[in-house]
Design a protein around this motif. Structure first.
Motif, PDB file in Angstrom:
ATOM      1  N   SER A  83      31.201 -56.462  29.057  1.00 17.29           N
ATOM      2  CA  SER A  83      30.058 -56.059  29.759  1.00 17.29           C
ATOM      3  C   SER A  83      30.068 -54.985  30.934  1.00 17.29           C
ATOM      4  O   SER A  83      29.488 -53.725  30.802  1.00 17.29           O
ATOM      5  CB  SER A  83      29.076 -56.990  30.378  1.00 17.29           C
ATOM      6  OG  SER A  83      27.703 -56.648  30.475  1.00 17.29           O
ATOM      7  N   THR A  84      31.031 -55.095  31.843  1.00 12.60           N
ATOM      8  CA  THR A  84      31.304 -54.016  32.690  1.00 12.60           C
ATOM      9  C   THR A  84      31.946 -52.750  31.904  1.00 12.60           C
ATOM     10  O   THR A  84      31.470 -51.627  32.479  1.00 12.60           O
ATOM     11  CB  THR A  84      32.248 -54.443  33.787  1.00 12.60           C
ATOM     12  OG1 THR A  84      31.722 -55.634  34.433  1.00 12.60           O
ATOM     13  CG2 THR A  84      32.253 -53.634  34.928  1.00 12.60           C
TER      14      THR A  84
ATOM     15  N   GLY B 160      23.627 -51.451  26.517  1.00 13.83           N
ATOM     16  CA  GLY B 160      23.193 -52.824  27.111  1.00 13.83           C
ATOM     17  C   GLY B 160      24.430 -53.948  27.209  1.00 13.83           C
ATOM     18  O   GLY B 160      25.557 -53.686  27.231  1.00 13.83           O
ATOM     19  N   ARG B 161      23.806 -55.044  27.970  1.00 21.23           N
ATOM     20  CA  ARG B 161      24.911 -56.141  28.355  1.00 21.23           C
ATOM     21  C   ARG B 161      25.328 -56.671  27.418  1.00 21.23           C
ATOM     22  O   ARG B 161      24.596 -57.029  26.193  1.00 21.23           O
ATOM     23  CB  ARG B 161      23.861 -56.807  29.488  1.00 21.23           C
ATOM     24  CG  ARG B 161      23.393 -56.036  30.414  1.00 21.23           C
ATOM     25  CD  ARG B 161      24.420 -54.966  31.253  1.00 21.23           C
ATOM     26  NE  ARG B 161      25.122 -55.354  32.135  1.00 21.23           N
ATOM     27  CZ  ARG B 161      26.272 -54.669  32.623  1.00 21.23           C
ATOM     28  NH1 ARG B 161      26.341 -53.504  32.380  1.00 21.23           N
ATOM     29  NH2 ARG B 161      27.052 -55.450  33.583  1.00 21.23           N
TER      30      ARG B 161
ATOM     31  N   ASP C 111      31.318 -51.733  29.101  1.00 25.28           N
ATOM     32  CA  ASP C 111      30.268 -51.044  28.562  1.00 25.28           C
ATOM     33  C   ASP C 111      30.587 -49.879  27.674  1.00 25.28           C
ATOM     34  O   ASP C 111      30.054 -48.798  27.737  1.00 25.28           O
ATOM     35  CB  ASP C 111      29.429 -50.530  29.661  1.00 25.28           C
ATOM     36  CG  ASP C 111      27.805 -50.093  29.215  1.00 25.28           C
ATOM     37  OD1 ASP C 111      27.620 -50.520  27.953  1.00 25.28           O
ATOM     38  OD2 ASP C 111      27.227 -49.645  29.810  1.00 25.28           O
TER      39      ASP C 111
ATOM     40  N   GLU D  16      32.117 -60.823  30.491  1.00 19.98           N
ATOM     41  CA  GLU D  16      31.962 -60.185  31.562  1.00 19.98           C
ATOM     42  C   GLU D  16      32.708 -59.097  31.512  1.00 19.98           C
ATOM     43  O   GLU D  16      32.096 -57.848  32.012  1.00 19.98           O
ATOM     44  CB  GLU D  16      32.241 -61.031  32.677  1.00 19.98           C
ATOM     45  CG  GLU D  16      31.684 -62.273  32.990  1.00 19.98           C
ATOM     46  CD  GLU D  16      32.201 -63.173  33.932  1.00 19.98           C
ATOM     47  OE1 GLU D  16      31.408 -64.292  34.294  1.00 19.98           O
ATOM     48  OE2 GLU D  16      33.134 -63.119  34.436  1.00 19.98           O
TER      49      GLU D  16
ATOM     50  N   SER E  59      27.030 -60.784  26.566  1.00 19.73           N
ATOM     51  CA  SER E  59      26.718 -62.231  27.161  1.00 19.73           C
ATOM     52  C   SER E  59      27.814 -62.901  26.162  1.00 19.73           C
ATOM     53  O   SER E  59      28.095 -62.716  24.978  1.00 19.73           O
ATOM     54  CB  SER E  59      25.612 -62.740  27.437  1.00 19.73           C
ATOM     55  OG  SER E  59      25.056 -63.371  26.035  1.00 19.73           O
TER      56      SER E  59
END
Length: 255
Positions: free
Chosen positions: A187-188, A8-9, A190, A184, A11
């Protein structure tokens, strides 16, 4: 950042921040809190470090006015994917610094593996450290030292600061950007599942690909053409004899 790979992302809301006036080292502070059970996703910044350190145990210039920030991650990815995390960290810091530079300022670039250069001069070092915790978890710390207002008189490489290059921002203002860009990039990345995208972003910001470089290893120096990095983040050096050498660690001198 819990759960399975690619879970999942992430933030900026997933991270906490503690600001200290002074500490021995923000990396050491993060590791100490991890041993005490901190769940991770914790940023620690300090106005001054009394025992800051760089790669290979080198002392890190830590006068007030610069950014000293470390991010504690706990079990951030399967161990086999951790080797690519330095690339994600470099992408995040590069992006944050670019966002605060004035229009028309010199090029901001990444020098392998994760130094940030402005106009070819070092303005940031990133140090990752990790350790296994008593409860079986694994702590990993991303430490970032950025010359914002001041810079050391001497070093292994030519150095500069953001102020010297025309950016009139404070360490706190730079950190506000880094807080977002690191979320960011992670998140990329991951948990390692997004390494291909991170490598693309890293290459787009890298300095020296295709050029002649020298790599100083603990026991020798190698010269050749920097032809890129592999999926593990190792530098690929074409020495002119056989397949390119994959180098995991070393001091790179461009040109």
């Amino acid at each position: 950042m819990t759960g399975g790979q690619g879970s999942g992302r992430i933030s900026p809301d997933d991270f906490r921040h503690i600001a200290l006036a002074e500490t021995v080292s923000t990396n050491s502070e993060c590791l100490a809190r991890a041993r005490e059970g901190d769940p991770g996703n914790l940023w620690i910044t300090a106005a001054r470090q009394t025992g800051g350190r760089g790669r290979r145990g080198r002392e890190w210039f830590s006068e007030p006015g610069n950014l000293y920030a470390s991010l504690l991650l706990v079990d951030p990815a399967p161990v086999k994917h951790l080797h690519s995390l330095p690339l994600a960290a470099a992408v995040a810091v590069h992006r944050a610094i670019r966002r605060v530079m004035p229009p028309g300022s010199p090029e901001v670039a990444i020098k392998w593996p994760n130094d940030i250069l402005i106009d070819g001069r070092k303005t940031c070092g990133i140090l990752l450290e990790g350790e296994a915790l008593p409860d079986g978890r694994h702590a990993l710390v991303i430490g970032c030292g950025v010359n914002v207002a001041v810079m050391p008189a001497t070093g292994l490489y030519p150095v500069t600061s953001l102020r010297q290059e025309g950016a009139s921002i404070s360490a706190d203002e730079l950190f506000a950007h880094l807080f977002v860009t690191m979320a960011e990039a992670l998140s990329t990345w991951d948990r390692g599942a997004g390494i291909a995208a991170i490598i693309d972003q890293w290459k787009a910001a890298a300095k020296g690909i295709g050029e002649a470089i020298t790599v100083n290893l603990p026991d020798r120096s190698l010269s050749g053409r920097f032809v890129g990095i592999d999926e593990d983040g190792r530098l690929l050096l074409d020495t002119g004899s056989g397949a390119p050498l994959a180098i995991a660690a070393g001091d790179v001198f461009l040109g």
